[in-house]
Design a protein around this motif. Structure first.
Motif, PDB file in Angstrom:
ATOM      1  N   LEU A  18       0.810  -1.209   0.000  1.00 32.79           N
ATOM      2  CA  LEU A  18       0.000   0.000   0.000  1.00 32.79           C
ATOM      3  C   LEU A  18       0.845   1.261   0.000  1.00 32.79           C
ATOM      4  CD1 LEU A  18      -2.755  -1.123   2.493  1.00 32.79           C
ATOM      5  CD2 LEU A  18      -2.753  -1.235   0.010  1.00 32.79           C
ATOM      6  N   SER A  19       2.038   1.189  -0.549  1.00 31.29           N
ATOM      7  CA  SER A  19       2.908   2.349  -0.555  1.00 31.29           C
ATOM      8  C   SER A  19       3.586   2.473  -1.903  1.00 31.29           C
ATOM      9  CB  SER A  19       3.961   2.203   0.555  1.00 31.29           C
ATOM     10  OG  SER A  19       4.671   1.009   0.379  1.00 31.29           O
ATOM     11  N   GLY A  20       4.217   3.606  -2.145  1.00 29.03           N
ATOM     12  CA  GLY A  20       4.948   3.792  -3.381  1.00 29.03           C
ATOM     13  C   GLY A  20       4.441   4.993  -4.128  1.00 29.03           C
ATOM     14  N   CYS A  21       5.010   5.187  -5.333  1.00 30.29           N
ATOM     15  CA  CYS A  21       4.674   6.335  -6.152  1.00 30.29           C
ATOM     16  C   CYS A  21       3.467   6.018  -7.009  1.00 30.29           C
ATOM     17  CB  CYS A  21       5.863   6.694  -7.048  1.00 30.29           C
ATOM     18  SG  CYS A  21       7.388   7.024  -6.110  1.00 30.29           S
ATOM     19  N   SER A  22       2.990   7.014  -7.698  1.00 31.58           N
ATOM     20  CA  SER A  22       1.854   6.816  -8.586  1.00 31.58           C
ATOM     21  C   SER A  22       2.304   5.996  -9.785  1.00 31.58           C
ATOM     22  CB  SER A  22       1.327   8.171  -9.056  1.00 31.58           C
ATOM     23  OG  SER A  22       0.917   8.929  -7.945  1.00 31.58           O
ATOM     24  N   ARG A 122      -6.590  -8.981 -14.843  1.00 26.34           N
ATOM     25  CA  ARG A 122      -5.414  -9.250 -14.010  1.00 26.34           C
ATOM     26  C   ARG A 122      -4.406  -8.143 -14.252  1.00 26.34           C
ATOM     27  NH1 ARG A 122      -2.702 -15.090 -13.248  1.00 26.34           N
ATOM     28  NH2 ARG A 122      -4.335 -15.084 -11.628  1.00 26.34           N
ATOM     29  N   ILE A 123      -3.927  -7.532 -13.179  1.00 21.93           N
ATOM     30  CA  ILE A 123      -3.028  -6.377 -13.275  1.00 21.93           C
ATOM     31  C   ILE A 123      -1.742  -6.681 -12.541  1.00 21.93           C
ATOM     32  CG2 ILE A 123      -2.715  -3.934 -12.688  1.00 21.93           C
ATOM     33  CD1 ILE A 123      -6.218  -5.120 -12.812  1.00 21.93           C
ATOM     34  N   LEU A 124      -0.628  -6.472 -13.213  1.00 19.59           N
ATOM     35  CA  LEU A 124       0.696  -6.540 -12.588  1.00 19.59           C
ATOM     36  C   LEU A 124       1.047  -5.157 -12.073  1.00 19.59           C
ATOM     37  CD1 LEU A 124       3.514  -7.909 -12.061  1.00 19.59           C
ATOM     38  CD2 LEU A 124       4.128  -7.153 -14.388  1.00 19.59           C
ATOM     39  N   HIS A 125       1.518  -5.095 -10.837  1.00 19.59           N
ATOM     40  CA  HIS A 125       1.869  -3.809 -10.236  1.00 19.59           C
ATOM     41  C   HIS A 125       3.249  -3.908  -9.605  1.00 19.59           C
ATOM     42  CE1 HIS A 125       1.673  -0.611  -7.034  1.00 19.59           C
ATOM     43  NE2 HIS A 125       1.312   0.058  -8.102  1.00 19.59           N
ATOM     44  N   LEU A 126       4.130  -2.997  -9.989  1.00 14.29           N
ATOM     45  CA  LEU A 126       5.483  -2.935  -9.444  1.00 14.29           C
ATOM     46  C   LEU A 126       5.644  -1.647  -8.655  1.00 14.29           C
ATOM     47  CD1 LEU A 126       7.544  -4.029 -12.599  1.00 14.29           C
ATOM     48  CD2 LEU A 126       6.462  -5.470 -10.853  1.00 14.29           C
ATOM     49  N   ALA A 127       6.189  -1.749  -7.450  1.00 10.60           N
ATOM     50  CA  ALA A 127       6.344  -0.570  -6.599  1.00 10.60           C
ATOM     51  C   ALA A 127       7.750  -0.537  -6.020  1.00 10.60           C
ATOM     52  CB  ALA A 127       5.325  -0.589  -5.466  1.00 10.60           C
ATOM     53  N   PRO A 128       8.374   0.636  -5.972  1.00 12.36           N
ATOM     54  CA  PRO A 128       9.691   0.755  -5.356  1.00 12.36           C
ATOM     55  C   PRO A 128       9.580   0.628  -3.845  1.00 12.36           C
ATOM     56  CG  PRO A 128       8.853   2.916  -5.917  1.00 12.36           C
ATOM     57  CD  PRO A 128       7.857   1.937  -6.450  1.00 12.36           C
ATOM     58  N   PRO A 129      10.696   0.490  -3.153  1.00 19.36           N
ATOM     59  CA  PRO A 129      10.642   0.415  -1.686  1.00 19.36           C
ATOM     60  C   PRO A 129      10.029   1.678  -1.100  1.00 19.36           C
ATOM     61  CG  PRO A 129      12.811  -0.211  -2.498  1.00 19.36           C
ATOM     62  CD  PRO A 129      12.076   0.365  -3.665  1.00 19.36           C
ATOM     63  N   SER A 130       9.218   1.496  -0.076  1.00 21.33           N
ATOM     64  CA  SER A 130       8.686   2.643   0.645  1.00 21.33           C
ATOM     65  C   SER A 130       9.585   2.921   1.840  1.00 21.33           C
ATOM     66  CB  SER A 130       7.259   2.361   1.104  1.00 21.33           C
ATOM     67  OG  SER A 130       7.231   1.253   1.985  1.00 21.33           O
ATOM     68  N   GLY A 132      11.434   2.859   5.060  1.00 27.11           N
ATOM     69  CA  GLY A 132      11.708   1.790   6.008  1.00 27.11           C
ATOM     70  C   GLY A 132      11.818   0.417   5.383  1.00 27.11           C
ATOM     71  N   GLN A 133      11.651   0.317   4.056  1.00 27.04           N
ATOM     72  CA  GLN A 133      11.755  -0.971   3.377  1.00 27.04           C
ATOM     73  C   GLN A 133      12.970  -0.972   2.469  1.00 27.04           C
ATOM     74  OE1 GLN A 133       7.983  -1.258   1.409  1.00 27.04           O
ATOM     75  NE2 GLN A 133       7.007  -2.267   3.151  1.00 27.04           N
ATOM     76  N   SER A 134      13.503  -2.167   2.271  1.00 24.00           N
ATOM     77  CA  SER A 134      14.692  -2.300   1.436  1.00 24.00           C
ATOM     78  C   SER A 134      14.404  -2.959   0.103  1.00 24.00           C
ATOM     79  CB  SER A 134      15.756  -3.132   2.178  1.00 24.00           C
ATOM     80  OG  SER A 134      15.247  -4.418   2.498  1.00 24.00           O
ATOM     81  N   SER A 135      13.184  -3.441  -0.090  1.00 25.84           N
ATOM     82  CA  SER A 135      12.870  -4.196  -1.297  1.00 25.84           C
ATOM     83  C   SER A 135      11.716  -3.570  -2.053  1.00 25.84           C
ATOM     84  CB  SER A 135      12.509  -5.643  -0.940  1.00 25.84           C
ATOM     85  OG  SER A 135      12.108  -6.361  -2.092  1.00 25.84           O
ATOM     86  N   SER A 136      11.764  -3.692  -3.371  1.00 17.10           N
ATOM     87  CA  SER A 136      10.609  -3.366  -4.199  1.00 17.10           C
ATOM     88  C   SER A 136       9.560  -4.469  -4.022  1.00 17.10           C
ATOM     89  CB  SER A 136      11.031  -3.254  -5.667  1.00 17.10           C
ATOM     90  OG  SER A 136      11.633  -4.475  -6.090  1.00 17.10           O
ATOM     91  N   THR A 137       8.351  -4.211  -4.520  1.00 15.53           N
ATOM     92  CA  THR A 137       7.259  -5.171  -4.425  1.00 15.53           C
ATOM     93  C   THR A 137       6.740  -5.501  -5.810  1.00 15.53           C
ATOM     94  OG1 THR A 137       6.591  -4.305  -2.265  1.00 15.53           O
ATOM     95  CG2 THR A 137       4.979  -5.641  -3.445  1.00 15.53           C
ATOM     96  N   VAL A 138       6.557  -6.785  -6.071  1.00 19.68           N
ATOM     97  CA  VAL A 138       5.980  -7.276  -7.318  1.00 19.68           C
ATOM     98  C   VAL A 138       4.642  -7.907  -6.966  1.00 19.68           C
ATOM     99  CG1 VAL A 138       6.319  -8.726  -9.345  1.00 19.68           C
ATOM    100  CG2 VAL A 138       8.307  -7.770  -8.144  1.00 19.68           C
ATOM    101  N   ALA A 139       3.560  -7.349  -7.483  1.00 19.14           N
ATOM    102  CA  ALA A 139       2.224  -7.801  -7.075  1.00 19.14           C
ATOM    103  C   ALA A 139       1.334  -8.019  -8.290  1.00 19.14           C
ATOM    104  CB  ALA A 139       1.583  -6.787  -6.137  1.00 19.14           C
ATOM    105  N   VAL A 140       0.413  -8.952  -8.125  1.00 20.90           N
ATOM    106  CA  VAL A 140      -0.609  -9.227  -9.130  1.00 20.90           C
ATOM    107  C   VAL A 140      -1.966  -9.094  -8.451  1.00 20.90           C
ATOM    108  CG1 VAL A 140      -1.649 -10.985 -10.611  1.00 20.90           C
ATOM    109  CG2 VAL A 140       0.833 -10.741 -10.531  1.00 20.90           C
ATOM    110  N   PHE A 141      -2.889  -8.375  -9.109  1.00 28.51           N
ATOM    111  CA  PHE A 141      -4.247  -8.195  -8.601  1.00 28.51           C
ATOM    112  C   PHE A 141      -5.242  -8.728  -9.623  1.00 28.51           C
ATOM    113  CE2 PHE A 141      -1.735  -4.965  -6.487  1.00 28.51           C
ATOM    114  CZ  PHE A 141      -2.207  -4.993  -5.183  1.00 28.51           C
ATOM    115  N   ASP A 142      -6.162  -9.576  -9.180  1.00 27.69           N
ATOM    116  CA  ASP A 142      -7.281 -10.022 -10.005  1.00 27.69           C
ATOM    117  C   ASP A 142      -8.552  -9.345  -9.505  1.00 27.69           C
ATOM    118  OD1 ASP A 142      -5.524 -11.679 -11.284  1.00 27.69           O
ATOM    119  OD2 ASP A 142      -6.547 -13.554 -10.774  1.00 27.69           O
ATOM    120  N   LEU A 143      -9.267  -8.680 -10.405  1.00 27.67           N
ATOM    121  CA  LEU A 143     -10.533  -8.037 -10.057  1.00 27.67           C
ATOM    122  C   LEU A 143     -11.675  -9.036 -10.252  1.00 27.67           C
ATOM    123  CD1 LEU A 143     -10.082  -4.491 -11.654  1.00 27.67           C
ATOM    124  CD2 LEU A 143     -10.384  -5.002  -9.227  1.00 27.67           C
ATOM    125  N   LEU A 144     -12.364  -9.356  -9.157  1.00 30.56           N
ATOM    126  CA  LEU A 144     -13.413 -10.365  -9.165  1.00 30.56           C
ATOM    127  C   LEU A 144     -14.793  -9.708  -9.204  1.00 30.56           C
ATOM    128  CD1 LEU A 144     -11.966 -12.733  -6.414  1.00 30.56           C
ATOM    129  CD2 LEU A 144     -11.484 -12.727  -8.874  1.00 30.56           C
TER     130      LEU A 144
END
Length: 290
Positions: A18-22, A122-130, A132-144
């Motif tokens: 739930l963090s990161g840039c636009s 299905r949406i792939l979402h990539l976010a840089p570290p927010s 206090g975090q050291s890692s980027s996030t790779v996420a997939v969202f399915d809209l049901l």
């Protein structure tokens, strides 16, 4: 006073999501997403993955309606830490998560990634570290879906009538006369999803109405409310749900007429002697194969 909606707990996506840039539109060639709809996605990329700016990519576009600001959405998500491909969180093996489509509920970047998408996407979402975090996030969202979809079923005579608003919210009209003395189960929309099994948790939209005066006493369709998860077939909701919804198919809409003996009983004195009418949209069941 207990109502069905009190079973719903506040569930949030992991803070790392739930963090990161636009996000910006554009491809993410360093990440390949495979897997069938409804199944845990497989992410392929070279770790550690560095993300300098958040972005979103549509893996596939759904055929459902576009999601609307401020309205409920239902999502499955799967997320890994880009640093080492370790699991951050996922819902595919548990229950999908309901949210209002807003920046406040989802965070600005995920809100922008999902805003305007169509149900089934299905949406792939990539976010840089927010912070206090050291890692980027790779996420997939399915809209049901947030409403039933399938073949309409003609109900038998003498039952309450149900009219659906544009968003799927039902309005129930009670007929003249005494209510049935036994449980009535009437599918109104028949879907082709898997059958609900005992011991599962189902995610539903529902409206509950008193037979005696036709008033709504509880509804997940009320403004600000969300689809709700309930355990089924384990005696933890009301018996009429356990008996009436087990073996119904995911995606279906079912009309239940529940006599007092299968209703709330002593847990709700106001409704203990009422015959209850429910219209239930079955959106998901944990362990589902659809």
């Amino acid at each position: 006073m207990r109502r069905l909606t009190t079973v719903l707990t506040s569930l949030t996506v992991a803070a790392a999501l739930l963090s990161g840039c636009s996000p910006e539109q554009g491809s993410a060639p360093e990440v390949v997403v495979t897997g069938e709809p409804g199944q845990v996605p497989v992410l392929e990329y070279e770790a550690p993955l560095t993300v300098g700016e958040a972005r979103a990519e549509v893996v596939w576009e759904g055929e459902g309606p576009s999601v609307a600001d401020g309205q409920p959405i239902l999502v499955d998500y799967y997320a890994e830490a880009g640093a080492d491909a370790s699991l951050v969180g996922e819902t595919f093996t548990s229950d999908p998560r309901p949210y209002l489509l807003s920046a406040e509920a989802l965070g600005v970047d995920i809100y922008r990634a999902l805003s305007g998408r169509t149900v089934g996407s299905r949406i792939l979402h990539l976010a840089p570290p927010s912070d206090g975090q050291s890692s980027s996030t790779v996420a997939v969202f399915d809209l049901l879906p947030t409403r039933a979809a399938g073949e309409p079923v003609e109900p038998r005579d003498g039952l309450p009538t149900v009219e659906l608003a544009e968003n799927g919210e039902p309005t129930v009209t009670i007929p003249e006369g005494e209510p049935p003395s036994e449980l009535v189960v009437q599918p109104l929309i028949k879907a082709t999803g898997p059958q609900v099994e005992p011991m599962q948790v189902i995610t539903v939209q529902f409206t509950g109405v008193r037979w005696s005066d036709g008033t709504v006493f509880d509804s997940s369709w009320d403004p600000g409310k969300l689809p709700a998860p309930f355990p089924i077939g384990v005696g933890s909701v009301i018996a009429g749900w356990d008996e009436g919804l087990v073996e119904q198919t995911v995606g279906s809409q079912v009309l239940l007429i529940i006599p007092p003996s299968l209703g709330y009983g002593g847990t709700d004195q106001e409704l203990a002697t009422e015959t209850l009418v429910f219209v239930v949209d079955i959106l998901a069941a944990n362990g589902r194969n659809s």
